[in-house]
Design a protein around this motif. Structure first.
Motif, PDB file in Angstrom:
ATOM      1  N   PHE A 135       0.832  -1.199   0.000  1.00  0.00           N
ATOM      2  CA  PHE A 135       0.000   0.000   0.000  1.00  0.00           C
ATOM      3  C   PHE A 135       0.870   1.254   0.000  1.00  0.00           C
ATOM      4  O   PHE A 135       0.588   2.229  -0.690  1.00  0.00           O
ATOM      5  N   HIS A 136       1.929   1.216   0.820  1.00  0.00           N
ATOM      6  CA  HIS A 136       2.777   2.391   0.980  1.00  0.00           C
ATOM      7  C   HIS A 136       4.250   1.999   0.920  1.00  0.00           C
ATOM      8  O   HIS A 136       4.637   0.937   1.406  1.00  0.00           O
ATOM      9  N   ARG A 137       5.039   2.869   0.338  1.00  0.00           N
ATOM     10  CA  ARG A 137       6.481   2.651   0.286  1.00  0.00           C
ATOM     11  C   ARG A 137       7.093   2.766   1.683  1.00  0.00           C
ATOM     12  O   ARG A 137       6.469   3.236   2.625  1.00  0.00           O
ATOM     13  N   SER A 138       8.339   2.379   1.766  1.00  0.00           N
ATOM     14  CA  SER A 138       9.022   2.369   3.061  1.00  0.00           C
ATOM     15  C   SER A 138       9.172   3.757   3.663  1.00  0.00           C
ATOM     16  O   SER A 138       9.329   3.897   4.879  1.00  0.00           O
ATOM     17  N   ASP A 139       9.126   4.811   2.843  1.00  0.00           N
ATOM     18  CA  ASP A 139       9.319   6.164   3.368  1.00  0.00           C
ATOM     19  C   ASP A 139       8.030   6.982   3.428  1.00  0.00           C
ATOM     20  O   ASP A 139       8.068   8.194   3.656  1.00  0.00           O
ATOM     21  N   GLU A 140       6.887   6.341   3.259  1.00  0.00           N
ATOM     22  CA  GLU A 140       5.624   7.083   3.204  1.00  0.00           C
ATOM     23  C   GLU A 140       4.947   7.268   4.557  1.00  0.00           C
ATOM     24  O   GLU A 140       4.260   8.268   4.781  1.00  0.00           O
ATOM     25  N   VAL A 141       5.080   6.296   5.436  1.00  0.00           N
ATOM     26  CA  VAL A 141       4.401   6.370   6.740  1.00  0.00           C
ATOM     27  C   VAL A 141       5.398   6.934   7.752  1.00  0.00           C
ATOM     28  O   VAL A 141       6.293   6.237   8.205  1.00  0.00           O
ATOM     29  N   LYS A 142       5.195   8.209   8.094  1.00  0.00           N
ATOM     30  CA  LYS A 142       6.168   8.902   8.937  1.00  0.00           C
ATOM     31  C   LYS A 142       5.530   9.499  10.184  1.00  0.00           C
ATOM     32  O   LYS A 142       4.345   9.804  10.216  1.00  0.00           O
ATOM     33  N   LYS A 143       6.382   9.684  11.180  1.00  0.00           N
ATOM     34  CA  LYS A 143       5.955  10.374  12.394  1.00  0.00           C
ATOM     35  C   LYS A 143       5.871  11.874  12.115  1.00  0.00           C
ATOM     36  O   LYS A 143       6.324  12.356  11.071  1.00  0.00           O
ATOM     37  N   LEU A 148      10.855   7.691  10.901  1.00  0.00           N
ATOM     38  CA  LEU A 148      10.118   6.451  10.657  1.00  0.00           C
ATOM     39  C   LEU A 148       9.820   5.757  11.982  1.00  0.00           C
ATOM     40  O   LEU A 148      10.544   5.908  12.960  1.00  0.00           O
ATOM     41  N   TYR A 149       8.765   4.975  11.973  1.00  0.00           N
ATOM     42  CA  TYR A 149       8.345   4.258  13.174  1.00  0.00           C
ATOM     43  C   TYR A 149       9.184   3.009  13.413  1.00  0.00           C
ATOM     44  O   TYR A 149       9.646   2.360  12.468  1.00  0.00           O
ATOM     45  N   SER A 150       9.348   2.678  14.695  1.00  0.00           N
ATOM     46  CA  SER A 150       9.999   1.416  15.057  1.00  0.00           C
ATOM     47  C   SER A 150       9.055   0.514  15.833  1.00  0.00           C
ATOM     48  O   SER A 150       9.397  -0.632  16.131  1.00  0.00           O
ATOM     49  N   VAL A 151       7.862   1.032  16.157  1.00  0.00           N
ATOM     50  CA  VAL A 151       6.853   0.263  16.881  1.00  0.00           C
ATOM     51  C   VAL A 151       5.614   0.165  15.998  1.00  0.00           C
ATOM     52  O   VAL A 151       5.175   1.169  15.419  1.00  0.00           O
ATOM     53  N   TYR A 152       5.046  -1.027  15.909  1.00  0.00           N
ATOM     54  CA  TYR A 152       3.966  -1.257  14.963  1.00  0.00           C
ATOM     55  C   TYR A 152       2.686  -0.481  15.272  1.00  0.00           C
ATOM     56  O   TYR A 152       2.075   0.087  14.367  1.00  0.00           O
ATOM     57  N   THR A 153       2.233  -0.475  16.511  1.00  0.00           N
ATOM     58  CA  THR A 153       0.923   0.108  16.825  1.00  0.00           C
ATOM     59  C   THR A 153       0.788   1.564  16.370  1.00  0.00           C
ATOM     60  O   THR A 153      -0.169   1.912  15.669  1.00  0.00           O
ATOM     61  N   PRO A 154       1.718   2.462  16.728  1.00  0.00           N
ATOM     62  CA  PRO A 154       1.598   3.833  16.214  1.00  0.00           C
ATOM     63  C   PRO A 154       1.789   3.903  14.702  1.00  0.00           C
ATOM     64  O   PRO A 154       1.189   4.753  14.033  1.00  0.00           O
ATOM     65  N   MET A 286       9.079  -1.750   5.348  1.00  0.00           N
ATOM     66  CA  MET A 286       9.753  -0.534   5.786  1.00  0.00           C
ATOM     67  C   MET A 286      10.982  -0.857   6.627  1.00  0.00           C
ATOM     68  O   MET A 286      12.071  -0.314   6.419  1.00  0.00           O
ATOM     69  N   ILE A 287      10.822  -1.787   7.567  1.00  0.00           N
ATOM     70  CA  ILE A 287      11.943  -2.176   8.422  1.00  0.00           C
ATOM     71  C   ILE A 287      13.084  -2.746   7.583  1.00  0.00           C
ATOM     72  O   ILE A 287      14.257  -2.379   7.750  1.00  0.00           O
TER      73      ILE A 287
END
Length: 475
Positions: A135-143, A148-154, A286-287
């Motif tokens: 759905f999203h590239r590795s750099d699309e879901v950002k804080k 980038l996130y290191s925890v799945y829930t957030p 992403m990871i």
């Protein structure tokens, strides 16, 4: 001068909702004299090594080739190293001006793609890569701070808020008259595929693109509404069984999401639970893209020098499903028989290898990579590091799965165990999870002599749990 584009097929073996195919079609339709063709590169790394993972993929590839034939589409094959194969392609098709493909961010694949892009660009071929498998590239879901996130829930909360693309229209029939007819020798390349297929073992059914769509329809109508309650049950068909279709690209994530859209709009908890698992694919992608050591090195530096044990006999017992713990053995035998394992089973098997046998998680990761027909390098390595407590957002080292408790919770009647461990088919519910508690008379009565018909456990879970915790604490 006629321009020719190639669509490089990879892990996207479908003629519908294919982003690169859609973009190539738009390019072709823009000018009457433009031509196109499909090509697949046979990598020696895959066809020179036989395993269920490769068997399944190549059977899907051959099915896809036939589907293309049915649509009067020629699928061309290349073989050899990627850079050599595409250099050869340009030499044989000098009119080639554009190369379209769907990207792969997994480090090894990304390095291959970068080499091909470099070779093509040096030969004046424009390259066009598109997001498709996720759905999203590795750099699309950002804080909010851009990190980038290191925890799945957030990560999932942010992922869920992002707009998801709709399926892309693909109708190659509209440009069939512009299909290029190439003087590209095929015998040597196709012989690599046919030789592999003629020498592999198990044949899988329902590998067509339409089979993936039919399974999706069944899932959406019959399973998704209750998925949040059924997805952990080992003995029932409460999972999607879509992972292998996603692996080979017979289905796209967009098509799945659209099929669930109505239930998602209604807030159905089953659909939401399934979508959250699709998000794990993006998360581990992403990871892996940002931590290329994921497959080989513990992400948590503190655990990079754990004194893992190596016991070849125990490793083989685990692989064969002969540990003496019925639920673990059922999981491993399911993997060996059908090339797939329930996700709950994967966690149970992985926890047992790393926390009961204290064997290095990399051994298990490599075995799953060979046996799983839905093998994904990022999700598989991420899952193993999760189970081993060495990865990002992993299970805490002091939370050790009890194989007996997992068995009682997720296969309470023992039906899953009896299906894959037939030695125990007469053992009643009282002992199905702990057959070592049967006395000699009961063993005879139920037709299962321990140490003869079925092995006794060679480790005590309570003892091994303490050893595992001590190992992580450095005691």
């Amino acid at each position: 001068m006629t321009e020719v584009s190639a669509l490089w097929m990879r892990r996207d073996l479908r003629l519908t909702d294919n982003r690169a195919m859609h973009e190539m079609q738009r390019w072709v339709e823009a000018e009457e004299d433009r031509q196109w063709f499909l090509v697949f590169h046979l990598d020696p790394h895959f066809y020179e090594y036989s395993c269920p993972h490769h068997d399944y993929f190549f059977q899907n590839l051959e099915k896809f080739r036939k589907e293309c034939d049915d649509q009067h589409i020629q699928l061309y094959f290349l073989h050899g190293s990627a850079d050599e194969a595409f250099t050869y392609l340009k030499e044989k098709v000098p009119a080639l001006t554009h190369l379209f493909f769907n990207e792969d961010e997994a480090p090894q694949a990304a390095r291959r793609d970068e080499q091909v892009l470099k070779e093509m660009q040096q030969r004046s071929v424009e390259t066009h890569a598109y997001k498709d498998a996720h759905f999203h590239r590795s750099d699309e879901v950002k804080k909010k701070d851009g990190g980038l996130y290191s925890v799945y829930t957030p990560y999932y909360r942010a992922w869920r808020q992002l707009e998801k693309e709709q399926p892309f229209e693909c109708r190659l029939g509209r440009i069939i008259s512009q299909q290029a007819r190439l003087d590209l020798p095929q015998k040597a390349a196709y012989n690599k595929l046919s030789s592999y297929l003629n020498n592999n073992g198990k044949t899988w059914e329902r590998t067509a693109e339409k089979d993936g769509r039919e399974r999706l329809e069944t899932f959406v109508e019959e399973i998704a509404p209750e998925y949040h309650e059924t997805n952990n049950a080992l003995s029932s068909d409460g999972t999607s069984r879509l992972s292998a279709y996603l692996k080979t690209g017979r289905l796209s994530v967009r098509t799945i999401y659209q099929a669930l859209s109505e239930q998602l709009e209604e807030g159905n908890p089953g659909a939401e639970a399934f979508v959250s698992e699709l998000a794990w694919r993006d998360y581990y992608n992403m990871i892996h893209a940002t931590r290329p050591e994921l497959k080989n090195t513990e992400l948590k530096e503190a655990y990079r020098y754990l004194p893992w044990e190596y016991d070849e006999k125990r490793l083989e017992r685990w692989k064969e499903g002969r540990t003496g713990y019925p639920i673990v053995d059922a999981c491993m035998r399911q993997l060996n028989e059908i090339g797939w394992m329930h996700n709950r089973g994967r966690m149970i098997a992985a926890s047992f290898l790393t926390k009961d046998y204290l064997i290095d998680w990399r051994e298990g990761e490599r075995y799953f990579a060979e046996r799983l027909i839905d093998y994904d390098p990022s999700s598989n390595a991420g899952g193993w590091q999760w189970a081993a407590s060495t990865g990002t957002d992993a299970v805490p080292y002091f939370r050790v799965f009890s194989p007996v408790r997992q068995s009682e919770r997720f296969d309470p009647q023992g039906d899953y165990i009896r299906e894959y461990v037939p030695e125990l088919h007469r053992v009643p519910k009282k002992y199905i999870h702990t057959p070592w508690k049967m006395n000699e008379q009961q063993q005879k009565e139920y037709g299962c002599i321990l140490g003869q018909d079925y092995p006794k456990p060679d480790v005590d879970h309570a003892v091994q749990r303490k050893k595992a915790i001590e190992m992580f604490k450095g005691e």
